[in-house]
Design a protein around this motif. Structure first.
Motif, PDB file in Angstrom:
ATOM      1  N   ALA A 164      25.748  17.185   8.733  1.00  0.00           N
ATOM      2  CA  ALA A 164      24.729  16.136   9.061  1.00  0.00           C
ATOM      3  C   ALA A 164      25.087  15.357   7.790  1.00  0.00           C
ATOM      4  CB  ALA A 164      23.579  16.468   9.179  1.00  0.00           C
ATOM      5  N   VAL A 165      25.059  13.816   8.307  1.00  0.00           N
ATOM      6  CA  VAL A 165      24.994  12.618   7.412  1.00  0.00           C
ATOM      7  C   VAL A 165      23.806  12.035   7.383  1.00  0.00           C
ATOM      8  CG1 VAL A 165      26.232  10.573   7.059  1.00  0.00           C
ATOM      9  CG2 VAL A 165      27.600  12.393   7.794  1.00  0.00           C
ATOM     10  N   ASP A 204      17.020   9.938   7.148  1.00  0.00           N
ATOM     11  CA  ASP A 204      17.416  10.011   8.632  1.00  0.00           C
ATOM     12  C   ASP A 204      18.722  10.610   8.793  1.00  0.00           C
ATOM     13  OD1 ASP A 204      14.815   9.213   9.287  1.00  0.00           O
ATOM     14  OD2 ASP A 204      15.282   7.136   9.522  1.00  0.00           O
ATOM     15  N   ILE A 205      18.717  11.602   9.840  1.00  0.00           N
ATOM     16  CA  ILE A 205      20.189  12.011  10.231  1.00  0.00           C
ATOM     17  C   ILE A 205      20.930  10.785  11.036  1.00  0.00           C
ATOM     18  CG2 ILE A 205      21.561  13.598  11.596  1.00  0.00           C
ATOM     19  CD1 ILE A 205      19.107  15.640  10.880  1.00  0.00           C
ATOM     20  N   VAL A 206      22.166  10.367  10.754  1.00  0.00           N
ATOM     21  CA  VAL A 206      22.400   9.345  11.527  1.00  0.00           C
ATOM     22  C   VAL A 206      24.074   9.940  12.019  1.00  0.00           C
ATOM     23  CG1 VAL A 206      21.667   7.470  10.133  1.00  0.00           C
ATOM     24  CG2 VAL A 206      23.908   8.699   9.231  1.00  0.00           C
ATOM     25  N   LEU A 231      13.936  15.224   5.713  1.00  0.00           N
ATOM     26  CA  LEU A 231      12.762  15.606   4.616  1.00  0.00           C
ATOM     27  C   LEU A 231      11.587  15.814   5.449  1.00  0.00           C
ATOM     28  CD1 LEU A 231      13.386  12.770   2.145  1.00  0.00           C
ATOM     29  CD2 LEU A 231      13.980  15.138   2.034  1.00  0.00           C
ATOM     30  N   ALA A 232      11.348  15.098   6.622  1.00  0.00           N
ATOM     31  CA  ALA A 232       9.862  15.305   7.328  1.00  0.00           C
ATOM     32  C   ALA A 232      10.174  16.825   7.991  1.00  0.00           C
ATOM     33  CB  ALA A 232       9.871  14.237   8.564  1.00  0.00           C
ATOM     34  N   VAL A 237      18.937  14.382  -4.441  1.00  0.00           N
ATOM     35  CA  VAL A 237      20.138  13.922  -4.344  1.00  0.00           C
ATOM     36  C   VAL A 237      20.085  12.502  -3.595  1.00  0.00           C
ATOM     37  CG1 VAL A 237      22.192  14.507  -2.735  1.00  0.00           C
ATOM     38  CG2 VAL A 237      21.048  16.349  -3.874  1.00  0.00           C
ATOM     39  N   LEU A 238      19.246  12.511  -2.807  1.00  0.00           N
ATOM     40  CA  LEU A 238      19.240  11.196  -2.065  1.00  0.00           C
ATOM     41  C   LEU A 238      18.852   9.893  -3.226  1.00  0.00           C
ATOM     42  CD1 LEU A 238      17.012  11.858   1.059  1.00  0.00           C
ATOM     43  CD2 LEU A 238      19.418  11.410   1.028  1.00  0.00           C
TER      44      LEU A 238
END
Length: 281
Positions: A15-16, A22-24, A46-47, A70-71
């Motif tokens: 997943a990116v 948010d997963i995009v 994260l949620a 990391v983010l």
């Protein structure tokens, strides 16, 4: 998303994430898994970590904290192994997250999931190992506590297994363990989990709702598994000492229950040894 289509060729789940978590983008392997156990493919990672921690996946809190680093570019890479239940059984995963490159505009992290559940099984008997047993037991106890219900554990220690290895060799001893594992699985209920937790030690965690009567029945079934000899290179006669404990009557934590079951198991073993010594005398 352009530039990430090559991820569809990889067997691991990818997943990116954007800078906010948010997963995009998800690859084909992720989507195939998501259809089976995720309500939505696009959510905030994260949620989801926070929600999973509330559901009982304690490792998710650490994963969420690592991913935030990391983010935020405080870590280049974060790797962890975690376990989480679904379909009433625990699965183990390795997560690897790396921060986006400077040229990846708006990309916060690339996350890879690898299912490593197979590594949590004993190589010989193919039963769950100690780590998987403890994870499943803690999950069952949480369910029992939340539902004001009961659950049980059983510890099984083989008596005289050293003599089996001495008489038939280690290869013969391995055959005995494999056949015994099959008998123990048959002695337990379908939703119980039977594990090999040591060289000649096994354990069972029952399903939620098991009563004292049910736990006694399990103990008798286990003892019956040793009545018929196990035939390998010769005829192997084995017995076992079995100790059980019931939640919450015998303890409210896994540690307390295992201590109670262990005490009862070794009480039976000592009594059997004492009777044997008196018979010889």
């Amino acid at each position: 998303m352009a530039g990430y289509e090559a991820f569809d060729l990889l067997p691991v789940e990818i997943a990116v994430l954007d800078l906010g978590g948010d997963i995009v983008f998800t690859n084909r392997a992720w989507d195939q898994t998501a259809e089976g156990r995720l309500a939505k493919r696009r959510w905030n990672y994260l949620a989801e970590c926070s929600a999973a921690a509330e559901r009982g996946c304690a490792d998710e809190r650490e994963i969420g904290n690592g991913l935030r680093l990391v983010l935020g570019r405080e870590l280049d890479r974060f790797v962890a192994t975690y376990n989480c239940p679904f379909d009433d059984r625990h699965h183990w995963f390795q997560i690897s997250a790396r921060s986006g490159r400077a040229t990846d505009e708006g990309i916060g992290a690339i996350v890879m999931h690898t299912d490593v559940t197979a590594l949590q099984y004993d190589y010989l008997t193919r039963l769950p190992n100690r780590a998987l047993f403890e994870a499943q037991a803690r999950y069952v106890l949480r369910q029992a506590r939340d539902g004001a219900s009961t659950a049980g554990v059983a510890l099984i220690d083989l008596d005289g297994f050293k003599a089996i290895n001495d008489n038939f060799g280690h290869a013969g001893g391995d055959q005995v363990l494999v056949r015994l594992a099959s008998r123990l699985t048959s002695a337990a209920a379908d939703k119980d989990l039977v594990a090999r937790v040591g060289g000649d030690e096994f354990a069972v965690v029952t399903s939620v709702g098991t009563t004292e009567v049910g736990l006694t029945r399990l103990k008798r079934n286990i003892e019956r598994a040793f009545v018929e000899p196990l035939v390998v290179k010769g005829t192997a006669h084995l017995s076992a000492s079995v100790g059980t404990a019931l939640y919450p009557a015998d303890g409210e934590s896994l540690e307390a229950l295992l201590k109670a079951a262990d005490s009862r198991m070794y009480g039976i073993k000592r009594a059997r040894k004492s009777r044997h010594e008196k018979w010889i005398a």
